[in-house]
Design a protein around this motif. Structure first.
Motif, short mmCIF file in Angstrom:
data_model
loop_
_atom_site.label_atom_id
_atom_site.label_comp_id
_atom_site.label_asym_id
_atom_site.label_seq_id
_atom_site.Cartn_x
_atom_site.Cartn_y
_atom_site.Cartn_z
N MET A 140 0.80 -1.23 0.00
CA MET A 140 0.00 0.00 0.00
C MET A 140 0.84 1.28 0.00
SD MET A 140 -3.18 -1.34 2.37
CE MET A 140 -3.76 0.30 2.80
N PRO A 141 1.92 1.38 0.78
CA PRO A 141 2.73 2.60 0.69
C PRO A 141 3.25 2.88 -0.71
CG PRO A 141 3.26 1.39 2.69
CD PRO A 141 2.37 0.50 1.88
N ARG A 142 3.60 1.82 -1.46
CA ARG A 142 4.03 2.03 -2.84
C ARG A 142 2.89 2.60 -3.68
NH1 ARG A 142 3.08 0.16 -7.52
NH2 ARG A 142 1.68 -1.44 -6.67
N GLN A 143 1.70 2.06 -3.52
CA GLN A 143 0.55 2.55 -4.27
C GLN A 143 0.28 4.02 -3.96
OE1 GLN A 143 -2.91 0.03 -3.75
NE2 GLN A 143 -1.64 -1.79 -3.64
N ILE A 144 0.43 4.38 -2.71
CA ILE A 144 0.14 5.75 -2.29
C ILE A 144 1.19 6.71 -2.84
CG2 ILE A 144 -0.06 7.26 -0.26
CD1 ILE A 144 -0.99 4.59 1.21
N GLY A 145 2.42 6.26 -2.89
CA GLY A 145 3.48 7.04 -3.52
C GLY A 145 4.16 8.05 -2.63
N ARG A 146 3.72 8.19 -1.41
CA ARG A 146 4.35 9.09 -0.45
C ARG A 146 3.88 8.69 0.95
NH1 ARG A 146 0.04 12.23 -2.72
NH2 ARG A 146 -1.34 13.19 -1.16
N THR A 147 4.52 9.23 1.94
CA THR A 147 4.13 8.92 3.31
C THR A 147 3.03 9.87 3.76
OG1 THR A 147 6.37 8.16 3.83
CG2 THR A 147 4.93 8.68 5.69
N PRO A 148 1.88 9.35 4.19
CA PRO A 148 0.84 10.25 4.68
C PRO A 148 1.29 10.98 5.94
CG PRO A 148 0.06 7.95 4.52
CD PRO A 148 1.53 7.93 4.29
N ASP A 149 0.69 12.14 6.15
CA ASP A 149 0.95 12.85 7.41
C ASP A 149 0.32 12.11 8.58
OD1 ASP A 149 2.36 14.84 6.12
OD2 ASP A 149 0.64 16.18 5.95
N ALA A 150 -0.79 11.41 8.31
CA ALA A 150 -1.46 10.63 9.34
C ALA A 150 -2.41 9.66 8.65
CB ALA A 150 -2.23 11.52 10.31
N ILE A 151 -2.86 8.67 9.40
CA ILE A 151 -3.86 7.71 8.93
C ILE A 151 -5.08 7.79 9.83
CG2 ILE A 151 -4.37 5.24 8.64
CD1 ILE A 151 -1.40 4.87 7.91
N LEU A 152 -6.24 7.88 9.23
CA LEU A 152 -7.49 7.77 9.96
C LEU A 152 -8.02 6.36 9.72
CD1 LEU A 152 -9.66 9.21 11.70
CD2 LEU A 152 -10.88 9.67 9.56
N MET A 153 -8.12 5.58 10.78
CA MET A 153 -8.46 4.17 10.69
C MET A 153 -9.83 3.93 11.31
SD MET A 153 -7.24 0.98 9.97
CE MET A 153 -5.44 0.98 10.03
N VAL A 154 -10.74 3.45 10.49
CA VAL A 154 -12.08 3.08 10.96
C VAL A 154 -12.08 1.57 11.14
CG1 VAL A 154 -14.55 3.13 10.48
CG2 VAL A 154 -13.08 5.00 9.67
N SER A 155 -12.05 1.12 12.39
CA SER A 155 -11.91 -0.30 12.70
C SER A 155 -13.26 -0.92 13.04
CB SER A 155 -10.95 -0.49 13.88
OG SER A 155 -11.02 -1.81 14.39
N GLY A 186 5.93 4.59 12.40
CA GLY A 186 6.31 6.00 12.36
C GLY A 186 5.22 6.96 11.93
N VAL A 187 4.11 6.45 11.38
CA VAL A 187 3.04 7.31 10.89
C VAL A 187 1.98 7.47 11.97
CG1 VAL A 187 1.27 7.62 9.11
CG2 VAL A 187 3.45 6.54 8.53
N PRO A 188 1.61 8.70 12.33
CA PRO A 188 0.54 8.88 13.32
C PRO A 188 -0.76 8.25 12.85
CG PRO A 188 1.72 10.95 12.96
CD PRO A 188 2.18 10.00 11.89
N VAL A 189 -1.48 7.66 13.79
CA VAL A 189 -2.75 7.00 13.48
C VAL A 189 -3.80 7.47 14.48
CG1 VAL A 189 -3.98 4.82 13.18
CG2 VAL A 189 -1.55 4.95 12.61
N VAL A 190 -4.99 7.76 13.95
CA VAL A 190 -6.15 8.08 14.77
C VAL A 190 -7.26 7.12 14.39
CG1 VAL A 190 -7.97 9.80 15.18
CG2 VAL A 190 -5.56 10.51 15.10
N GLN A 191 -7.84 6.47 15.38
CA GLN A 191 -8.98 5.60 15.11
C GLN A 191 -10.29 6.37 15.23
OE1 GLN A 191 -7.23 1.40 16.86
NE2 GLN A 191 -9.42 1.55 16.43
N LEU A 192 -11.26 5.96 14.44
CA LEU A 192 -12.60 6.54 14.44
C LEU A 192 -13.59 5.39 14.58
CD1 LEU A 192 -14.73 8.78 13.98
CD2 LEU A 192 -14.35 8.48 11.52
N SER A 193 -14.53 5.52 15.49
CA SER A 193 -15.47 4.44 15.75
C SER A 193 -16.54 4.35 14.67
CB SER A 193 -16.17 4.66 17.10
OG SER A 193 -17.20 5.63 16.98
N LEU A 194 -17.15 3.18 14.60
CA LEU A 194 -18.45 3.04 13.96
C LEU A 194 -19.52 3.57 14.92
CD1 LEU A 194 -18.05 -0.65 12.72
CD2 LEU A 194 -17.58 1.45 11.42
N ARG A 195 -20.71 3.80 14.39
CA ARG A 195 -21.82 4.21 15.25
C ARG A 195 -22.76 3.02 15.44
NH1 ARG A 195 -27.02 6.59 15.01
NH2 ARG A 195 -27.43 7.86 16.86
N ARG A 196 -23.13 2.80 16.68
CA ARG A 196 -24.03 1.69 16.98
C ARG A 196 -25.29 1.79 16.13
NH1 ARG A 196 -23.32 2.10 23.47
NH2 ARG A 196 -21.15 1.37 23.53
#
Length: 276
Positions: A43-58, A139-149
């Motif tokens: 995936m990092p190759r596909q993106i082509g650069r390092t993101p400033d952060a990742i928002l992860m919806v788990s 090394g990349v900051p990550v923030v998780q975001l919830s689903l809503r019940r």
């Protein structure tokens, strides 16, 4: 160092994140996860650069309202059972980003979606297992975001639309779930139902025009073998978010196995173009 294309829009991803703490279980699992690991690592190759952060919806976080992780140094949440003792000591020490958490909250407020910030929340395995393969150095900051019940598809598509501006701010939006998730029907006997749903998912994500794709996702429970594939849909709903954030853009399957865990059909998808 910045790149000339740093202002270009990042794609979004729905990834099948595998089971429990699999990246730390090579000895126990052998080559079971090799294909998934390789797809995530690409995936990092596909993106082509390092993101400033990742928002992860788990898939592994649901809350009464959409809730953003505001912890600057999130701890680990070992939200699995029955795995070797050493997997309850693994670490993935990516930093959080309270700044991104506030940005997400403001975007949702502007879209009329109530949102909270949880200052204590840690990282669950829907985040740290795939991230270990994607960015092993944490090394990349990550923030998780919830689903809503309630897991309403239309509401999570709307969530994605509200988050879309982040793609122009070098924030990678990732939905982390599984394209097939029925733990009571796993292995070779589940091949037929996982293939039936997987074929529908491919057609929806990759072949359907944008408006049709949204409609099909809203009506996902009518798909072939839908409730056999997802008796409860928390592992599918992250897909709605990333499609909403890339609503008009084409989808591409980036990972696929026909016999995962002995017989399951599983896939991951990218929405929007890869870097040239």
């Amino acid at each position: 160092m910045t790149h000339a294309d740093d202002t270009s829009r990042l794609p979004t991803y729905f990834i099948s994140h595998g089971g429990g703490p699999w990246p730390w279980m090579r000895k126990e699992m052998g080559p079971t996860y090799d294909q998934l690991a390789a797809a995530l690592a690409d995936m990092p190759r596909q993106i082509g650069r390092t993101p400033d952060a990742i928002l992860m919806v788990s898939a592994h976080w649901e809350a009464p309202v959409f809730t953003v992780q505001g912890n600057p140094r999130p701890p680990m949440i070992y939200d699995y059972g029955g795995f070797p003792a050493h997997t309850y000591e693994v670490r993935y020490d990516a930093p959080g980003s309270p700044e991104l958490a506030r940005r997400v909250q403001s975007l949702l407020a502007a879209a009329g979606l109530p949102a909270a910030i949880d200052p204590e929340r840690g990282f669950d395995h829907g985040m740290f297992s795939p991230m270990k393969a994607m960015y092993p150095d944490a090394g990349v900051p990550v923030v998780q975001l919830s689903l809503r019940r309630g897991l309403d598809p239309a509401e999570h598509l709307a969530l994605g639309r509200a988050l879309a501006p982040l793609r122009d701010e070098n924030v990678l939006i990732v939905g982390s779930g599984l394209s097939y998730h029925n733990l009571r029907n796993f292995g070779p006997q589940a091949h037929g139902v996982s293939k039936a749903f997987g074929d529908w998912l491919d057609d929806t994500a990759v072949q359907s025009a944008p408006q049709e794709r949204v409609q099909r996702l809203q009506d996902w429970a009518a798909a072939p073998s839908a409730r056999m594939a997802h008796p409860r849909e928390e592992h599918l709903i992250p897909l709605m978010v990333v499609v909403g954030a890339a609503e008009q853009e084409p989808g591409e399957r980036i990972y696929h196995e026909d016999a995962f865990m002995g017989g399951l059909v599983v896939s991951s998808y990218r929405f929007g173009a890869a870097a040239s």
